[in-house]
Design a protein around this motif. Structure first.
Motif, PDB file in Angstrom:
ATOM      1  N   LYS A  71       0.826  -1.152   0.084  1.00 24.39           N
ATOM      2  CA  LYS A  71       0.103  -0.026   0.082  1.00 24.39           C
ATOM      3  C   LYS A  71       1.064   1.370   0.050  1.00 24.39           C
ATOM      4  N   THR A  72       2.058   1.092   0.790  1.00 22.73           N
ATOM      5  CA  THR A  72       2.735   2.412   0.996  1.00 22.73           C
ATOM      6  C   THR A  72       4.464   1.981   0.988  1.00 22.73           C
ATOM      7  N   ALA A  73       5.064   2.614   0.645  1.00 22.21           N
ATOM      8  CA  ALA A  73       6.601   2.393   0.559  1.00 22.21           C
ATOM      9  C   ALA A  73       6.932   1.998   2.079  1.00 22.21           C
ATOM     10  N   ILE A 125       3.575   0.292  -5.661  1.00 23.81           N
ATOM     11  CA  ILE A 125       2.872   0.990  -4.566  1.00 23.81           C
ATOM     12  C   ILE A 125       1.472   1.562  -4.880  1.00 23.81           C
ATOM     13  N   GLU A 176       2.999   9.498  -4.392  1.00 18.24           N
ATOM     14  CA  GLU A 176       4.243   9.868  -5.046  1.00 18.24           C
ATOM     15  C   GLU A 176       5.037   8.552  -4.597  1.00 18.24           C
ATOM     16  N   VAL A 177       5.780   8.149  -5.431  1.00 21.19           N
ATOM     17  CA  VAL A 177       6.551   6.945  -5.227  1.00 21.19           C
ATOM     18  C   VAL A 177       7.961   7.114  -5.772  1.00 21.19           C
ATOM     19  N   ARG A 184       3.455   2.173  -9.809  1.00 20.32           N
ATOM     20  CA  ARG A 184       2.337   2.600  -8.884  1.00 20.32           C
ATOM     21  C   ARG A 184       1.146   2.001  -9.516  1.00 20.32           C
ATOM     22  N   ASP A 230       5.342   0.203   4.210  1.00 21.53           N
ATOM     23  CA  ASP A 230       5.053  -1.010   4.475  1.00 21.53           C
ATOM     24  C   ASP A 230       5.983  -2.341   3.803  1.00 21.53           C
ATOM     25  N   ARG A 235      -1.145   3.084  -2.810  1.00 17.73           N
ATOM     26  CA  ARG A 235      -1.691   4.125  -2.160  1.00 17.73           C
ATOM     27  C   ARG A 235      -1.093   5.349  -2.004  1.00 17.73           C
ATOM     28  N   ASP A 236       0.224   5.350  -1.988  1.00 21.35           N
ATOM     29  CA  ASP A 236       0.801   6.746  -1.889  1.00 21.35           C
ATOM     30  C   ASP A 236       1.033   7.374  -3.196  1.00 21.35           C
TER      31      ASP A 236
END
Length: 285
Positions: A196-198, A223, A228-229, A235, A200, A225-226
């Motif tokens: 979901k996020t970096a 990823i 920006e990645v 993404r 995690d 949900r973020d």
């Protein structure tokens, strides 16, 4: 923990004549046993590394590669059955005297209003406390030299696609780590890890090391949900288009695509792989 000199093959199968925990430790009438926690390290806000100590520091675990152990927690109500959850070690098969697990302990949130039951239980345990468990559990293992056992059937797999979701990374990491440590060049591996996020991402440094050092293993992160990645991340949810862009193995007799994550995650992947022409034998689970 004891690490002796090992052969490359020992990262995939227990050497003949070795003493293993699973064969040796005393079990109860339900084939369960307890191990004490020797270390408990908080890695992120919801993730812990738990090291369990064996009664003898020379013993190997004896768990087939990518298999699981079932941990048990007391039931919420008296008279109910124990609550069990499956976990895969992240330590190599060659490690003696202890075994290591990386476990997400989900806190209370909208998605998990009561938190993760087992995770909340493990949060309460401290060094010296014991965990009740049983095993081995599993239907897929890798024995090195392109030799897999899938649902008790031997398979030659030279093109392996690995798709992990969240904490489903651990059995997948187990295979990649063995291939890296054993310098096994018989199988080409493409892996994508969805979170979901970096923040995690589990085993981030270990995965980066494998990606940098193993010429036949490629690691990609996506990823969901973020906003920006990082530039080298993707993404969005895993899709067939994403896999094709990453040169995941095409359907063939020596192809296997192994996904590990929540049931809905695995079901969605199986559905789009089937639609893309992969046969049932090429998809696990």
């Amino acid at each position: 923990m004891v690490q002796a000199e090992v052969a490359a093959a020992d990262f995939f199968e227990v050497p003949e004549g070795s003493t293993t925990l699973l064969d040796t430790i005393e079990k109860n009438e339900d084939n369960q046993f307890r191990l004490p926690i020797s270390e408990k390290i908080q890695l992120t806000h919801d993730t812990f590394k738990i090291v369990l100590k064996f009664p003898n520091e020379e013993w190997l675990m004896g768990l087939p590669l990518a298999y699981h152990m079932t941990f048990f927690a007391p039931p919420a109500e008296e008279g109910k059955p124990l609550v069990g959850r499956k976990y895969s070690p992240v330590s190599p098969m060659t490690q003696r005297g202890s075994v290591e697990f990386v476990i997400k302990c989900y806190p209370q949130c909208d998605e998990f209003p009561n938190g993760g039951y087992m995770g909340n239980y493990l949060r309460t345990l401290n060094v010296g406390d014991t965990i009740l468990m049983e095993g081995p559990v599993g239907r897929l293992t890798y024995k090195g030299n392109a030799t897999f056992s899938v649902k008790k059937q031997p398979r030659r797999i030279t093109k392996l696609g690995l798709i992990a979701g969240g904490s489903g990374i651990t059995p997948i990491f187990n295979i990649m780590d063995a291939v890296h440590r054993g310098n096994d060049q018989s199988v080409d591996i493409k892996m994508i890890y969805s979170n979901k996020t970096a923040g995690d991402i589990l085993l981030k440094e270990e995965l980066a090391k494998i990606n940098a050092e193993a010429s036949n293993i490629t690691v990609t992160h996506t990823i969901t949900r973020d906003a920006e990645v990082p530039a080298d991340y993707l993404r969005g949810r895993v899709s067939i288009d994403m896999l094709q862009e990453l040169n995941f193995p095409a359907p063939s007799e020596e192809t296997l695509i192994y996904s590990c994550g929540p049931k809905a995650f695995n079901d969605a992947i199986s559905a789009f792989l089937t639609a893309a022409g992969y046969s049932k034998d090429m998809i696990y689970p």
